[in-house]
Write a protein that holds these residues in place. Sequence first.
Motif, PDB file in Angstrom:
ATOM      1  N   ALA A 198     -46.747 -39.367  90.160  1.00 15.96           N
ATOM      2  CA  ALA A 198     -46.778 -37.908  90.074  1.00 15.96           C
ATOM      3  C   ALA A 198     -47.613 -37.492  88.888  1.00 15.96           C
ATOM      4  CB  ALA A 198     -45.355 -37.350  89.932  1.00 15.96           C
ATOM      5  N   GLY A 199     -48.278 -36.360  89.025  1.00 14.43           N
ATOM      6  CA  GLY A 199     -49.070 -35.814  87.929  1.00 14.43           C
ATOM      7  C   GLY A 199     -48.837 -34.323  87.808  1.00 14.43           C
ATOM      8  N   PHE A 200     -48.408 -33.880  86.629  1.00 13.15           N
ATOM      9  CA  PHE A 200     -48.156 -32.462  86.378  1.00 13.15           C
ATOM     10  C   PHE A 200     -49.258 -31.826  85.536  1.00 13.15           C
ATOM     11  CE2 PHE A 200     -43.186 -32.357  86.691  1.00 13.15           C
ATOM     12  CZ  PHE A 200     -43.267 -32.813  87.992  1.00 13.15           C
ATOM     13  N   GLU A 201     -50.214 -32.632  85.025  1.00  4.73           N
ATOM     14  CA  GLU A 201     -51.212 -32.089  84.110  1.00  4.73           C
ATOM     15  C   GLU A 201     -52.243 -31.256  84.854  1.00  4.73           C
ATOM     16  OE1 GLU A 201     -54.397 -31.174  81.770  1.00  4.73           O
ATOM     17  OE2 GLU A 201     -54.705 -32.671  83.348  1.00  4.73           O
ATOM     18  N   SER A 202     -52.484 -30.027  84.350  1.00  5.23           N
ATOM     19  CA  SER A 202     -53.457 -29.131  84.963  1.00  5.23           C
ATOM     20  C   SER A 202     -53.925 -28.107  83.938  1.00  5.23           C
ATOM     21  CB  SER A 202     -52.850 -28.427  86.184  1.00  5.23           C
ATOM     22  OG  SER A 202     -53.838 -27.692  86.891  1.00  5.23           O
ATOM     23  N   ILE A 252     -35.522 -38.895  91.733  1.00  5.83           N
ATOM     24  CA  ILE A 252     -36.813 -39.577  91.882  1.00  5.83           C
ATOM     25  C   ILE A 252     -37.619 -39.485  90.590  1.00  5.83           C
ATOM     26  CG2 ILE A 252     -39.047 -39.518  93.058  1.00  5.83           C
ATOM     27  CD1 ILE A 252     -37.579 -38.565  95.576  1.00  5.83           C
ATOM     28  N   LEU A 253     -37.926 -38.262  90.150  1.00  8.13           N
ATOM     29  CA  LEU A 253     -38.879 -38.085  89.065  1.00  8.13           C
ATOM     30  C   LEU A 253     -38.373 -38.508  87.686  1.00  8.13           C
ATOM     31  CD1 LEU A 253     -40.637 -34.686  89.920  1.00  8.13           C
ATOM     32  CD2 LEU A 253     -41.400 -37.014  90.389  1.00  8.13           C
ATOM     33  N   LEU A 254     -37.074 -38.519  87.487  1.00  4.34           N
ATOM     34  CA  LEU A 254     -36.533 -38.913  86.180  1.00  4.34           C
ATOM     35  C   LEU A 254     -36.027 -40.344  86.169  1.00  4.34           C
ATOM     36  CD1 LEU A 254     -34.589 -35.671  85.109  1.00  4.34           C
ATOM     37  CD2 LEU A 254     -37.009 -36.255  84.804  1.00  4.34           C
ATOM     38  N   ASN A 255     -36.254 -41.061  87.264  1.00  7.63           N
ATOM     39  CA  ASN A 255     -35.782 -42.444  87.375  1.00  7.63           C
ATOM     40  C   ASN A 255     -36.919 -43.390  86.990  1.00  7.63           C
ATOM     41  OD1 ASN A 255     -34.909 -44.993  88.164  1.00  7.63           O
ATOM     42  ND2 ASN A 255     -33.861 -44.230  89.993  1.00  7.63           N
ATOM     43  N   PRO A 256     -36.819 -44.100  85.860  1.00  5.90           N
ATOM     44  CA  PRO A 256     -37.901 -44.987  85.421  1.00  5.90           C
ATOM     45  C   PRO A 256     -38.180 -46.130  86.390  1.00  5.90           C
ATOM     46  CG  PRO A 256     -35.926 -45.323  84.087  1.00  5.90           C
ATOM     47  CD  PRO A 256     -35.683 -44.102  84.917  1.00  5.90           C
ATOM     48  N   SER A 257     -37.233 -46.409  87.290  1.00  5.97           N
ATOM     49  CA  SER A 257     -37.474 -47.445  88.292  1.00  5.97           C
ATOM     50  C   SER A 257     -38.303 -46.915  89.458  1.00  5.97           C
ATOM     51  CB  SER A 257     -36.140 -47.981  88.831  1.00  5.97           C
ATOM     52  OG  SER A 257     -35.400 -48.623  87.816  1.00  5.97           O
ATOM     53  N   GLY A 264     -47.582 -45.195  84.010  1.00  5.62           N
ATOM     54  CA  GLY A 264     -46.737 -45.394  82.844  1.00  5.62           C
ATOM     55  C   GLY A 264     -45.290 -45.054  83.133  1.00  5.62           C
ATOM     56  N   ASP A 265     -44.636 -44.491  82.130  1.00  2.75           N
ATOM     57  CA  ASP A 265     -43.220 -44.176  82.274  1.00  2.75           C
ATOM     58  C   ASP A 265     -43.048 -42.761  82.814  1.00  2.75           C
ATOM     59  OD1 ASP A 265     -43.924 -42.582  80.153  1.00  2.75           O
ATOM     60  OD2 ASP A 265     -42.672 -43.616  78.673  1.00  2.75           O
ATOM     61  N   VAL A 266     -41.804 -42.283  82.794  1.00  4.01           N
ATOM     62  CA  VAL A 266     -41.501 -40.948  83.314  1.00  4.01           C
ATOM     63  C   VAL A 266     -42.333 -39.881  82.601  1.00  4.01           C
ATOM     64  CG1 VAL A 266     -39.727 -39.165  83.471  1.00  4.01           C
ATOM     65  CG2 VAL A 266     -39.182 -41.521  84.112  1.00  4.01           C
ATOM     66  N   ARG A 267     -42.431 -39.969  81.288  1.00  3.23           N
ATOM     67  CA  ARG A 267     -43.130 -38.933  80.530  1.00  3.23           C
ATOM     68  C   ARG A 267     -44.630 -38.901  80.826  1.00  3.23           C
ATOM     69  NH1 ARG A 267     -40.282 -37.878  74.687  1.00  3.23           N
ATOM     70  NH2 ARG A 267     -38.121 -37.989  75.405  1.00  3.23           N
ATOM     71  N   SER A 268     -45.171 -39.982  81.359  1.00  5.95           N
ATOM     72  CA  SER A 268     -46.600 -40.001  81.679  1.00  5.95           C
ATOM     73  C   SER A 268     -46.934 -39.016  82.802  1.00  5.95           C
ATOM     74  CB  SER A 268     -47.056 -41.409  82.073  1.00  5.95           C
ATOM     75  OG  SER A 268     -46.558 -41.769  83.355  1.00  5.95           O
ATOM     76  N   ILE A 269     -45.912 -38.535  83.508  1.00  2.03           N
ATOM     77  CA  ILE A 269     -46.142 -37.523  84.555  1.00  2.03           C
ATOM     78  C   ILE A 269     -46.850 -36.310  83.966  1.00  2.03           C
ATOM     79  CG2 ILE A 269     -44.992 -35.868  86.092  1.00  2.03           C
ATOM     80  CD1 ILE A 269     -42.819 -37.979  86.555  1.00  2.03           C
ATOM     81  N   ASN A 270     -46.441 -35.911  82.754  1.00  4.61           N
ATOM     82  CA  ASN A 270     -47.015 -34.716  82.140  1.00  4.61           C
ATOM     83  C   ASN A 270     -48.453 -34.896  81.677  1.00  4.61           C
ATOM     84  OD1 ASN A 270     -44.808 -32.984  82.456  1.00  4.61           O
ATOM     85  ND2 ASN A 270     -43.844 -33.666  80.553  1.00  4.61           N
ATOM     86  N   SER A 271     -48.879 -36.125  81.440  1.00  9.60           N
ATOM     87  CA  SER A 271     -50.243 -36.372  80.971  1.00  9.60           C
ATOM     88  C   SER A 271     -51.160 -36.844  82.083  1.00  9.60           C
ATOM     89  CB  SER A 271     -50.232 -37.405  79.840  1.00  9.60           C
ATOM     90  OG  SER A 271     -49.660 -38.624  80.275  1.00  9.60           O
ATOM     91  N   THR A 272     -50.626 -36.975  83.302  1.00  5.53           N
ATOM     92  CA  THR A 272     -51.412 -37.410  84.452  1.00  5.53           C
ATOM     93  C   THR A 272     -51.900 -36.199  85.233  1.00  5.53           C
ATOM     94  OG1 THR A 272     -50.129 -39.464  84.653  1.00  5.53           O
ATOM     95  CG2 THR A 272     -51.377 -38.765  86.580  1.00  5.53           C
ATOM     96  N   ALA A 273     -53.216 -36.070  85.389  1.00  6.08           N
ATOM     97  CA  ALA A 273     -53.769 -34.958  86.160  1.00  6.08           C
ATOM     98  C   ALA A 273     -53.324 -35.071  87.605  1.00  6.08           C
ATOM     99  CB  ALA A 273     -55.296 -34.967  86.080  1.00  6.08           C
TER     100      ALA A 273
END
Length: 439
Positions: A198-202, A252-257, A264-273
Amino acid sequence: MGLSQRSRRLVPLAFLGVAGVALAGCGAPGAPGGGGGDGGGDSNTVTIYGTIVDDEAKLLQQSWKDWAEENDITIKYEGSQDFETQLGTRAQGGNPPDIAIFPQPGLLADFASRDYLKPAPAAVEANAKEYWTEDWVKYGTVGDTFYGAPLMANVKGWIWYSPAKFKEWGVEVPTTLDELNTLTATIQSKTGTAPWCAGFESGTATGWPGTDWIEDYVLRTSGTEVYDNWVAGDVPFTDPAIKGAFDSVGEILLNPSYVNAGFGDVRSINSTAFGDVAPKVASGECALTHQASFLSGFYPEGTNIAEDGDVWAFMLPGKTADETTVTGGGEIVGAFSDSEATQKVLEYLSSPEWANSRVSLGGVTSANNGLDPENAKDPILQETIKILQDPDTTFRFDGSDLMPGAVGAGTFWKGMVDWVNGASTDDVLTQIQTGWPSS
């Protein structure tokens, strides 16, 4: 088309609140509607202003070129990424375009409520009622007055995957949310890696893909009545129904598995375009991602998007297999002028003839039921058109686009980022709710 242009037009826009502030600052409500000052007095010239820019703007202009020549009308289109603020400034100054392509129903309503817009011609309203569903007609209606017909549309809630990988793993497309959760666990157990990316960065709009997740789950788990009341502010974010949607998405989104495959990890969602997940799905590094139909434009050149190809997608299922509710977005066309030429252009843009012309050029869809799905070259866009045209489909506009800008493009976006970064669900929901106007 570049990432910024695609995200600008097809996802929630950041400045609805700004436009409203600009208009409110112009003095007394009810300022007179403009006459399309850019026309320069030429009764056969119609100016159109919108958020669509670059290559897509060229296709837009190509879509009406032949019709305009046949009808001896000159259409001057201008696209801007500062559309919301500039449109407000131009309306205040008495120099609006003849026609504006509004990316949000709420923004159209904002201008209509201040008497800047002209009611749609009878022929446009007739087209809307004939070729669109009642839901779509409602998005162009303010009070009891119809101001604008829909233009293009997209369907959100697609789950993209690799058909070859599904075959390799011996799994099938799920038909319910419970089956989706089972599928996620099965893929994780078979591969030993996170199934989802998942990617939230925009840029300044970071967080919007997360709002799409929540909107889809609210609609599917709580139904249209709760969804509509939530969008209207009558059901707060702190309501158990909304928290339940966050909890379900969080499984789903907060599960590191389960995330964030290839990044990367869960927090990488915010830095992924948001568009960067597409190549990972195509390569097989990521098994599943949630994104609108326009993600097809982000796959590497040569990717075969087909049911038996490199990537395909299924619609996020509901609680039961027979549910047909979807979320999506689109544009509404409104007018500041009621000149004869403007009315002719409005009627054409609301017709199946224009919809088929534009869709045949590629990259977009429309909810116009006079559109031939075969005119869409992209098979996912063909599926999208079928969903939009299906009379059994219950469509709801992107919730954050309908909420006040301070919420939908403000605290909601920020809240999704905070949530992924580890803030508690209760704190996030309380924080998002603070964006709602107190009266």
